[in-house]
Design an enzyme around this catalytic site. Structure first.
Site: not given
Length: 282
Positions: A65, A222
């Site tokens: 990133k 998640y």
């Protein structure tokens, strides 16, 4: 047919292709989304090759990133601030970087009827950076405490971001595994991987007995959809709202999808599809 892809390493458990290909199909968009796994040593070589190919855009995940930014032709203000891009839009051969993690994090909070002024962030890694920036720059919370196992890491992160959150008081604390007084916090966010499948009994906080009534507990994990942290929050018997990492996962994917297509994802359809995939994987 337009091509899109997620770039990272490793990508074995990435759900991005499942989410985006389902959304493309549901919206009738002729596009396909794939994984491009790059070992760190080959990153520059492969990115150079990709810049010469026909893609509509990319998602960028760990560990690239930050590293990808030097290959972008332009970035939005969020990427410039937190020095991390997770989405690229390709137009006329030019790559522009965005960070949809911010919008993905904020969206579920904005949907709640809870006022958030004082927040506790668990962890001081890359995910925490986007969360702190979102809370300070977009939601403009009054106070934010970053707790990490190494307090110096929390202090360093605060030092990097304080100028982007001028209206928010930033503090650091040690995440030492002891029972904490959480009564001052309207929002508790877990940005660590603790509780991720298969280590589903792990939690960053041993007890939530001293959680504030009406607080919001938000876990970026998640898988599973309800982590040990969220389950413990609901067991307190207080009026607690919980947000799972699946909400942020879909919302950040939707923000990228909109940048690429100009359309929103069919949220409920994607949510049901994701739930089925996670259940099959266990």
């Amino acid at each position: 047919m337009k091509k899109f892809a997620v770039i990272g390493f490793p990508l074995t458990h990435s759900l991005s292709p499942d989410i985006h290909n389902h959304a493309f199909m549901q919206r009738g968009i002729p596009a396909r989304y794939q994984k491009i796994e790059i070992v760190p040593e080959q990153f520059e070589k492969i990115i150079r090759q990709l810049k010469g190919e026909e893609y509509g855009g990319f998602n960028i995940t760990i560990p690239f990133k930050n590293r990808v930014i030097s290959w972008l032709d332009d970035v939005d203000s969020d990427v410039a601030a937190i020095e991390a891009a997770n989405t690229i839009v390709v137009e006329n051969g030019r790559w522009k970087g965005y960070n949809t993690d911010i919008a993905g994090f904020v969206a579920p909070l904005q949907a709640l009827d809870r006022q958030v002024k004082n927040c506790l962030i668990l962890g001081a890694g890359g995910a925490a950076r986007a969360v702190i920036y979102a809370l300070g720059n977009y939601l403009k919370v009054d106070e934010l405490t970053v707790a990490a196992r190494r307090k110096t890491q929390a202090e360093q992160l605060i030092e990097r971001l304080h100028s982007h959150c001028p209206a928010t008081r930033l503090k650091s604390a040690a995440l030492d595994g002891k029972e904490s007084d959480l009564t001052e916090f309207d929002l508790v966010v877990n940005t660590t991987p603790l509780g991720t499948y298969p280590n589903i009994t792990q939690t960053p906080l041993p007890s939530l007995k001293r959680l504030k009534n009406n607080a919001v507990v938000y876990d970026l994990v998640y898988n599973p959809d309800q982590t040990c942290l969220l389950a413990d929050a609901l067991k307190t018997g207080k009026d607690i709202r919980v947000i799972s990492g699946g909400e942020m996962l879909i919302r950040q994917a939707d923000a990228a999808f909109q940048l690429w297509t100009g359309q929103s994802m069919p949220y409920e359809s994607v949510r049901t599809h994701l739930k089925k995939i996670l259940e099959k994987a266990r």
